[in-house]
Write a protein that holds these residues in place. Structure first.
Motif, PDB file in Angstrom:
ATOM      1  N   VAL B  29       0.775  -1.235   0.000  1.00 25.43           N
ATOM      2  CA  VAL B  29       0.000   0.000   0.000  1.00 25.43           C
ATOM      3  C   VAL B  29       0.812   1.295   0.000  1.00 25.43           C
ATOM      4  O   VAL B  29       0.576   2.153  -0.832  1.00 25.43           O
ATOM      5  CB  VAL B  29      -1.041  -0.026   1.127  1.00 25.43           C
ATOM      6  CG1 VAL B  29      -1.602   1.341   1.406  1.00 25.43           C
ATOM      7  CG2 VAL B  29      -2.146  -0.965   0.748  1.00 25.43           C
ATOM      8  N   ARG B  45       1.441   3.397  12.418  1.00 24.68           N
ATOM      9  CA  ARG B  45       1.510   1.931  12.481  1.00 24.68           C
ATOM     10  C   ARG B  45       2.010   1.483  13.848  1.00 24.68           C
ATOM     11  O   ARG B  45       3.008   2.005  14.358  1.00 24.68           O
ATOM     12  CB  ARG B  45       2.455   1.426  11.377  1.00 24.68           C
ATOM     13  CG  ARG B  45       2.548  -0.071  11.258  1.00 24.68           C
ATOM     14  CD  ARG B  45       3.174  -0.455   9.921  1.00 24.68           C
ATOM     15  NE  ARG B  45       4.520   0.085   9.762  1.00 24.68           N
ATOM     16  CZ  ARG B  45       5.628  -0.540  10.149  1.00 24.68           C
ATOM     17  NH1 ARG B  45       5.555  -1.727  10.733  1.00 24.68           N
ATOM     18  NH2 ARG B  45       6.809   0.006   9.974  1.00 24.68           N
ATOM     19  N   VAL B 253      -2.057 -10.624   5.872  1.00 24.67           N
ATOM     20  CA  VAL B 253      -2.276  -9.170   5.984  1.00 24.67           C
ATOM     21  C   VAL B 253      -3.681  -8.901   5.447  1.00 24.67           C
ATOM     22  O   VAL B 253      -4.055  -9.419   4.391  1.00 24.67           O
ATOM     23  CB  VAL B 253      -1.259  -8.382   5.126  1.00 24.67           C
ATOM     24  CG1 VAL B 253      -1.473  -6.879   5.293  1.00 24.67           C
ATOM     25  CG2 VAL B 253       0.167  -8.771   5.478  1.00 24.67           C
ATOM     26  N   MET B 255      -6.333  -5.752   4.500  1.00 22.46           N
ATOM     27  CA  MET B 255      -6.458  -4.312   4.301  1.00 22.46           C
ATOM     28  C   MET B 255      -7.867  -3.955   3.844  1.00 22.46           C
ATOM     29  O   MET B 255      -8.438  -4.631   2.988  1.00 22.46           O
ATOM     30  CB  MET B 255      -5.467  -3.831   3.249  1.00 22.46           C
ATOM     31  CG  MET B 255      -4.082  -3.625   3.774  1.00 22.46           C
ATOM     32  SD  MET B 255      -2.962  -3.159   2.475  1.00 22.46           S
ATOM     33  CE  MET B 255      -2.615  -4.756   1.791  1.00 22.46           C
ATOM     34  N   TYR B 257     -10.018  -0.505   2.500  1.00 20.38           N
ATOM     35  CA  TYR B 257      -9.742   0.846   2.028  1.00 20.38           C
ATOM     36  C   TYR B 257     -10.994   1.527   1.508  1.00 20.38           C
ATOM     37  O   TYR B 257     -11.963   0.876   1.102  1.00 20.38           O
ATOM     38  CB  TYR B 257      -8.662   0.833   0.938  1.00 20.38           C
ATOM     39  CG  TYR B 257      -9.036  -0.010  -0.253  1.00 20.38           C
ATOM     40  CD1 TYR B 257      -8.560  -1.302  -0.391  1.00 20.38           C
ATOM     41  CD2 TYR B 257      -9.880   0.493  -1.231  1.00 20.38           C
ATOM     42  CE1 TYR B 257      -8.926  -2.073  -1.468  1.00 20.38           C
ATOM     43  CE2 TYR B 257     -10.249  -0.268  -2.316  1.00 20.38           C
ATOM     44  CZ  TYR B 257      -9.774  -1.549  -2.430  1.00 20.38           C
ATOM     45  OH  TYR B 257     -10.134  -2.320  -3.494  1.00 20.38           O
ATOM     46  N   ARG B 264      -4.980  -1.410   7.965  1.00 23.08           N
ATOM     47  CA  ARG B 264      -4.189  -2.615   7.693  1.00 23.08           C
ATOM     48  C   ARG B 264      -3.904  -3.352   8.991  1.00 23.08           C
ATOM     49  O   ARG B 264      -3.537  -2.726   9.998  1.00 23.08           O
ATOM     50  CB  ARG B 264      -2.875  -2.193   7.027  1.00 23.08           C
ATOM     51  CG  ARG B 264      -1.873  -3.300   6.810  1.00 23.08           C
ATOM     52  CD  ARG B 264      -0.593  -2.713   6.231  1.00 23.08           C
ATOM     53  NE  ARG B 264       0.454  -3.718   6.169  1.00 23.08           N
ATOM     54  CZ  ARG B 264       1.136  -4.058   5.086  1.00 23.08           C
ATOM     55  NH1 ARG B 264       0.878  -3.459   3.938  1.00 23.08           N
ATOM     56  NH2 ARG B 264       2.067  -4.970   5.115  1.00 23.08           N
ATOM     57  N   GLU B 266      -1.847  -7.016  10.418  1.00 19.02           N
ATOM     58  CA  GLU B 266      -0.897  -8.021   9.952  1.00 19.02           C
ATOM     59  C   GLU B 266      -0.425  -8.868  11.131  1.00 19.02           C
ATOM     60  O   GLU B 266      -0.145  -8.338  12.207  1.00 19.02           O
ATOM     61  CB  GLU B 266       0.291  -7.285   9.331  1.00 19.02           C
ATOM     62  CG  GLU B 266       1.390  -8.163   8.827  1.00 19.02           C
ATOM     63  CD  GLU B 266       2.449  -7.358   8.057  1.00 19.02           C
ATOM     64  OE1 GLU B 266       2.320  -6.136   7.955  1.00 19.02           O
ATOM     65  OE2 GLU B 266       3.400  -7.988   7.577  1.00 19.02           O
TER      66      GLU B 266
END
Lengths: 126, 294
Positions: B29, B45, B253, B255, B257, B264, B266
């Protein structure tokens, strides 16, 4: 390193699957409302691609922001971009191409529909 | 700094796999956005890892002192795109770490928190668009500036100015995505003689795009992440979390959007790990992020 070899094999499968997505413009069934532009844009395949191109196109003075999403509709599966044009405004196809290129993608050809619905093909390449 | 034979074999193996994968790869991303000129973005993050598993080489060994180490890092990451081929990025970590360490056969608890080392990168990209396939080759020189504290018995930074280089290739279609990224960090000697040792890494991402709605530009993206690392053994005076060794981690992972916003999550578990001598396992890793582009 068996794991990495497995990864490489999976990546190969993905690549060959992806190859089937190559666009065939002969399959285009052109249908446009009056005052619209339809473009074939190579590489436009994701959400962020759409957002970036829509952002660039929305700054053009002749784009009708009241239609679609900020004046354009993007189909990532078909690499098609449809742009709504303000009535009685002159389309500047070069500005559209420049906007898409600055967004990071390659416009290949366009179809322009005037206010009467007459469609003109523009094969300007990049 | 001449790599030993084992390091060289590992490197050649990684490089050969990299070039094998190169012809078939795709992208993640913050790599794919913002591609547009004058675009910029931020990502917050949270990354957590650690364990109480003591390793001797690649085998678990007894841990009578109850040694453990847990690290939480909050990353603020940013990117600015001058033009599709040229970007600048930064990554600023805030580290919160704790451990129980063997000091003279006694279990000693240590902890520390604060800003870590700031990383700047300049991704230089060559894009190709061909129908429903877009791919890019990327060359990214990076520099890690020692903004973190090197003091105390559990410092956040070794205080060195480090240099990194990455080569990657990513490819994306409306349905699939792959990324292969090979990188190397030269970790120089820092304060108080600490030297963490160089790092060689390979990341491979395989992604699938099960759902996308063109009308509102929303969707779901899933990936399998595989990360391989080879860390040289740090010297004996290094007090940071660096421990050296080899590992392969992998995990899913997810995600979500919408337009310019991405969420996200993971999880990575250890598929293989070998520690230099006796040391704590890195443990499984979880990270969650929110990113936004403009």
């Amino acid at each position: 390193m068996k794991l990495l070899q497995i990864i490489s094999i999976i990546a190969s499968i993905i690549f060959y699957s992806a190859s089937s997505y190559a666009i065939n413009t002969n399959e285009y069934n052109i249908s446009l409302n009056p005052n619209e532009v339809l473009l074939e844009v190579h590489g436009i395949v994701c959400s962020f691609c759409s957002f970036g191109v829509q952002k660039k196109l929305s700054k053009l003075p002749f784009v009708d922001l009241s239609k679609y999403k900020k004046g354009s509709h993007i189909e990532i599966e078909k690499q098609r971009v449809t742009i709504a044009i303000k009535p009685n405004e002159q389309v500047n196809i070069k500005l559209i191409y420049d906007s898409i290129i600055s967004g990071g993608y390659d416009p290949k050809q366009a179809w322009i529909s005037d206010s009467s619905g007459k469609i003109t093909h523009y094969d300007g390449g990049k | 700094m001449i790599p030993n034979k084992k390091t060289l074999i590992f490197a050649i193996s990684l490089i050969s796999n990299f070039f094998y994968s190169l012809s078939y790869a795709h992208q993640p991303v913050m790599d794919m956005a913002p591609r547009w000129e004058e675009g910029y973005g931020f990502q917050l993050r949270q990354e957590s890892f650690g364990s109480d598993k003591l390793m001797n080489g690649n085998s678990k060994t007894s841990n009578p002192l109850g040694l453990k180490r847990y690290v939480n890092i909050t990353w603020l990451e940013g990117v600015y795109t001058f033009k599709p081929s040229t970007r600048i990025t930064f990554k600023m970590p805030y580290v919160n770490q704790s451990r129980t360490k063997n000091v003279n056969a006694q279990a000693v608890k240590q902890k520390n928190s604060g800003v870590g080392d700031l990383i700047f990168g300049v991704p230089l990209k060559y894009y190709r668009n061909n129908g429903a396939i877009t791919d890019n080759f990327s060359f990214t020189p990076s520099i890690r500036i020692p903004t973190g504290s090197s003091s105390g018995d559990f410092p956040i930074s070794d205080g060195s100015l480090d240099l990194g280089l990455s080569f990657s290739h990513s490819l994306e279609t409306p349905k699939y995505y792959t990324l292969v990224d090979l990188f190397y960090w030269i970790n120089n000697e820092g304060k108080y003689g600490m030297h963490e040792g160089n790092e060689l890494g390979l990341d491979v991402n395989l992604g699938y795009h099960p759902y996308h709605n063109n009308d509102n530009n929303t969707g779901i993206f899933m990936m399998l992440d595989i990360s391989a690392r080879h860390n040289e053994k740090p010297n004996s005076v290094t007090l940071t979390t660096a421990s050296g060794g080899k590992r392969i981690q992998t995990g899913p992972v997810l995600m979500l959007y919408k337009d310019n916003i991405m969420l996200r999550a993971e999880y990575k578990f250890l598929a293989y790990e070998k520690i230099n001598a006796v040391g704590l396992s890195r443990g499984n890793e979880f990270s969650a992020a929110i990113g936004i582009t403009f």
